[in-house]
Design an enzyme around this catalytic site. Structure first.
Site, mmCIF file in Angstrom:
data_model
loop_
_atom_site.group_PDB
_atom_site.id
_atom_site.type_symbol
_atom_site.label_atom_id
_atom_site.label_comp_id
_atom_site.label_asym_id
_atom_site.label_seq_id
_atom_site.Cartn_x
_atom_site.Cartn_y
_atom_site.Cartn_z
ATOM 1 N N ASP A 187 17.848 -20.404 -4.051
ATOM 2 C CA ASP A 187 17.621 -19.615 -2.977
ATOM 3 C C ASP A 187 16.118 -19.535 -2.834
ATOM 4 O O ASP A 187 15.366 -19.206 -3.767
ATOM 5 C CB ASP A 187 18.230 -18.134 -3.401
ATOM 6 C CG ASP A 187 18.290 -17.250 -1.922
ATOM 7 O OD1 ASP A 187 17.540 -17.969 -1.034
ATOM 8 O OD2 ASP A 187 18.490 -15.896 -2.039
ATOM 9 N N ASP A 200 18.082 -22.244 3.754
ATOM 10 C CA ASP A 200 17.128 -21.981 2.522
ATOM 11 C C ASP A 200 18.290 -21.581 1.120
ATOM 12 O O ASP A 200 17.539 -21.382 0.205
ATOM 13 C CB ASP A 200 16.438 -20.651 2.847
ATOM 14 C CG ASP A 200 17.317 -19.341 3.115
ATOM 15 O OD1 ASP A 200 18.283 -19.568 3.599
ATOM 16 O OD2 ASP A 200 16.704 -18.368 2.887
ATOM 17 N N GLU A 201 19.319 -21.882 1.144
ATOM 18 C CA GLU A 201 20.179 -21.643 -0.064
ATOM 19 C C GLU A 201 21.392 -22.510 -0.193
ATOM 20 O O GLU A 201 21.998 -22.886 0.777
ATOM 21 C CB GLU A 201 20.534 -20.034 -0.243
ATOM 22 C CG GLU A 201 21.578 -19.740 0.881
ATOM 23 C CD GLU A 201 21.990 -18.276 0.633
ATOM 24 O OE1 GLU A 201 22.328 -17.794 -0.472
ATOM 25 O OE2 GLU A 201 22.195 -17.510 1.515
#
Length: 367
Positions: A16, A110-111
């Site tokens: 993350d 983003d993860e």
């Protein structure tokens, strides 16, 4: 958690990125570094898409109205989002992942989950892999990431949030029960604010409290989700990391600088949004049967209206026609004056491929 032999546990990493959008903006603009910033919105209008850690210290969070963010932190700087830039950096990060495994399930820019039980570099320790990935991301992008490592997706997701920013947390097989028993119920992935409040009224404050409930009791109180809560509190999550994760919907929305007050203004705005939805559907080469109109009013109340038809919705004209029909169904007198956001989503795709989970080779784990 089932009492499996050590060799049967998977090694899952959840990566993350830390305050991703805001961190990219601070990376590209040195003048913003060390300062509270919000991506999205403005002092007068809109919604915060992401907040830097400097802004979070004041209570600013994503999805917060920007007017509230400004009240909490008057010195905050609002920055317009640059999604093409975020996609570019996200692709760099994805390249790092692929050097270790192709079993990657992105959740957003983003993860992502990574299954490194069997990895390209033959590294026996998932912790070492996570450290290497964090180091490579920092070297190539200048950004930091947090990592969670465990035996399944549920636990890895929780672990990555445990020591942010720039943290790394391992929940090994032998620590799963203790970790879950002590975990506050609001920190369980999949338990939202409303459900957490309901659980607390029932005396469920931690994982240990949740463990006392039967599956039947949880299903009676929480419906189908009760079975999920029954499993995760025991550490059971058999969902595979799915590199072919199916998108369930495609859409677009717009928050306006000034409230829209007339139907004509709303129709003009919806044409632009419908055009963007059509572009995304064509790019994805997938078309659905359901159109959903989302309307957020000036007082932040929100409604949706949907229409499902037998055939696919494959043209701009169909999207806009159906959307206009949904708009006409709204009883405007029941809501606050002025519309601050409109959105259109297409879903109910029937060309989704069936993805079957395949059991791979399970290795002895060295976490």
């Amino acid at each position: 958690m089932d009492n499996l032999p050590m060799a049967d546990y998977r090694k899952i990493i959840h990566i993350d990125m830390d305050a991703f959008f805001a961190s990219v903006e601070q990376l590209d603009n040195p003048e913003l570094r060390g300062k509270p910033i919000a991506v999205g919105g403005s002092r007068e209008r809109g919604v915060v898409a992401a907040a830097s850690y400097e802004a979070r210290k004041y209570g600013v969070r994503s999805a917060m109205p920007s007017t509230r963010a400004f009240r909490l932190c008057p010195q905050i700087t609002f920055v317009r989002p640059r999604f093409e830039r975020y996609k570019e950096v996200s692709n760099q990060i994805r390249e790092v992942f692929h050097e270790y495994t192709d079993l990657i399930e992105p959740l957003s820019l983003d993860e992502a989950f990574l299954d490194v039980t069997k990895n390209k570099k033959g590294i026996p320790s998932a912790t070492l892999i996570a450290k290497e990935i964090k180091r490579e991301i920092k070297a190539r992008t200048g950004l930091t990431a947090s990592a969670g490592i465990s035996i399944n997706k549920f636990l890895a997701k929780i672990a990555s949030d445990y020591d942010k920013p720039d943290g790394i947390t391992l929940i090994g097989p032998e620590k799963v029960h203790l970790f879950i028993h002590q975990l506050p119920i609001e920190d369980f992935f999949g338990v939202g604010k409303v459900t957490a409040a309901k659980m607390k009224k029932l005396g469920i404050h931690t994982g240990k409290d949740l463990l006392q409930w039967s599956k039947e009791g949880l299903k009676a109180s929480f419906g189908k989700a009760g079975a999920y809560y029954f499993d995760i509190v025991r550490g059971n999550d058999n969902r595979p990391v799915n590199p072919h994760r199916i998108r369930k919907s495609l859409g677009a929305e717009n928050t306006f600088s000034e409230d829209l007050l007339t139907e004509e203004d709303m129709k003009m705005a919806l044409r632009k949004i419908a055009s963007e939805v059509m572009k995304r559907l064509e790019k994805a080469d997938t078309f659905g049967k359901t159109i959903t109109l989302k309307v957020k009013f000036s007082d932040f109340t929100q409604i949706t209206r949907s229409h499902t038809q037998i055939g696919k919705i494959e043209s701009f004209d169909e999207i806009i026609s159906l959307t206009y029909n949904l708009l006409a169904q709204i009883e405007w007198n029941d809501f606050a004056e002025g519309v601050r956001l409109l959105g259109i989503t297409c879903s109910n795709f029937d060309n989704e491929p069936e993805i079957k989970a395949v059991k791979g080779l399970q290795l002895t784990l060295d976490f």
